[in-house]
Design a protein around this motif. Sequence first.
Motif, PDB file in Angstrom:
ATOM      1  N   LEU A 269      -6.267   1.620  -2.851  1.00  0.00           N
ATOM      2  CA  LEU A 269      -6.879   0.483  -2.153  1.00  0.00           C
ATOM      3  C   LEU A 269      -7.158  -0.671  -3.114  1.00  0.00           C
ATOM      4  O   LEU A 269      -7.017  -1.844  -2.746  1.00  0.00           O
TER       5      LEU A 269
ATOM      6  N   SER B 222     -12.980  -3.743   1.443  1.00  0.00           N
ATOM      7  CA  SER B 222     -12.507  -2.364   1.571  1.00  0.00           C
ATOM      8  C   SER B 222     -12.358  -1.983   3.043  1.00  0.00           C
ATOM      9  O   SER B 222     -11.359  -1.368   3.448  1.00  0.00           O
TER      10      SER B 222
ATOM     11  N   TYR C 110       0.825  -1.211   0.000  1.00  0.00           N
ATOM     12  CA  TYR C 110       0.000   0.000   0.000  1.00  0.00           C
ATOM     13  C   TYR C 110       0.861   1.265   0.000  1.00  0.00           C
ATOM     14  O   TYR C 110       0.390   2.348   0.341  1.00  0.00           O
TER      15      TYR C 110
ATOM     16  N   ARG D 226      -8.744  -1.124   5.050  1.00  0.00           N
ATOM     17  CA  ARG D 226      -8.519   0.129   5.784  1.00  0.00           C
ATOM     18  C   ARG D 226      -8.147  -0.159   7.238  1.00  0.00           C
ATOM     19  O   ARG D 226      -7.258   0.492   7.798  1.00  0.00           O
TER      20      ARG D 226
ATOM     21  N   CYS E 111      -3.870  -2.348  -3.689  1.00  0.00           N
ATOM     22  CA  CYS E 111      -3.515  -3.090  -2.477  1.00  0.00           C
ATOM     23  C   CYS E 111      -4.329  -4.377  -2.384  1.00  0.00           C
ATOM     24  O   CYS E 111      -3.809  -5.439  -2.033  1.00  0.00           O
ATOM     25  N   ASN E 112      -5.601  -4.283  -2.743  1.00  0.00           N
ATOM     26  CA  ASN E 112      -6.488  -5.449  -2.652  1.00  0.00           C
ATOM     27  C   ASN E 112      -6.054  -6.556  -3.612  1.00  0.00           C
ATOM     28  O   ASN E 112      -6.217  -7.746  -3.320  1.00  0.00           O
TER      29      ASN E 112
END
Length: 447
Positions: A297, A364, A125, A368, A300-301
């Motif tokens: 994100l 999501s 990330y 986070r 990153c996912n």
Amino acid sequence: MTNAIEIKNGDLSVVVTPAEEDVKKILNHVINELCSQVSVRGFRKGKAPLEVARKYLSQEEINEAYSHTLLDLCFKSIAYDAGVNLSLEGKVAQGAVPQASFAKDGSSVTFTYPLLPVIETLGNYKGIKTDVKAKEVTDQTVEDELKKIAQDESDLTPTEEPIANGFTANCDVRGSIAGVERSELTEKGFDIKVGGVGTIPGLSDKLLGHKVGDNIAADLVMPANYPDDLGGKTVHFDVRINSVKKVVTPEINDELATLQTQYEGAENLEQLKAKIREKQTKDFAEEAENERLNKILTECNKGTKYTLDEARLKDAIVNNQRQKDEKMLSQNGLDLPAYLKLIGMDLATYGNNVYHNTLSQIESTLLRRAIAKAELPAPTADEIKEQFKKFGQDYDKIVAGLTQNLKSTFKNITDEQVKGFIAARVEEIADAVNFPKLRKFLLDNND
């Protein structure tokens, strides 16, 4: 009874094992209950001696009754076990129903719950290139906003002009098939927006060029997916136009600047334009940041590995959403299959859409939280309390009420378990506290 928790392959299992003396008590209770229902010649129903009535029971009857009773008692055992419920708190899909299974020798019962996804490996990330730039504020973007403001200030005004696209006609509509009126296609004082998406496809086009007082007859073939078994049928419509209105949009000038309420304090058109530029500069920058954040994100996912029982998790998510949708649709006189037919979607597609949309939201949130845990200090008690205040709630009262409820529900709950429940219940509030910090961290550490 003892309850043992095991987490494996995206499921949480609770193995409930009754003590030997519990098994004997359950078995004796079951036999007594069954014997009380036995009719023996020479005795009133249920009054025969136990040793006599017992001879009339089959082992199959006893085993079945024992299994039902054991299952019920085992489920109650975990329902009032603070440790089990704490393990499930916030980790199980909403609406998930556990699967129950018996050990081969009948010595225990296992309840299995599908867990929400768990991050096994968190993707990268940092240092992600997004190539996102803020949209430029130009004369055209300001002009587009002025047109939108003018449109928002528009009024529907009665007119005697021939009907054109965008007009709204109030009509009495009568629909019939082979001369027989259909109530679901008949209505007085029905507003039809010409050129818009209507409940009777194709009808609005038949109004073009007509005026108030005109009577129109039209035959329309209903779409194949139309509800009430009307799909594909030819319907005859008799329509009388009662009144017609058209949209009147004000001119873009100083008067509009003083009438509109979206940009307060504008006394003339130039001031309104300046306020629009100022707001668009801020909005476009924020939109670019949001797009950057989503791309970070998303990237990153892609590199994040999750553990989940996909089949069972999907069933839980879809069934829960389906119950909500069916309840909402029933209030409007529809059921889910009829609604899906109307919009041209089958149940399989509906289920896939629900699952993937919900899973995306869950992932999501997990991303986070994982990044915040790795990079940010935990929110302080004062920050949590302040966030509750923003939502109009009193943190101390909520915690006191929750603590009291937990202690009345779980008799042997420990103080540490109470803290665990409270932490799980305020996790969404902690997310709200962390989000501005997390947003800044991710934007600062990526291009």
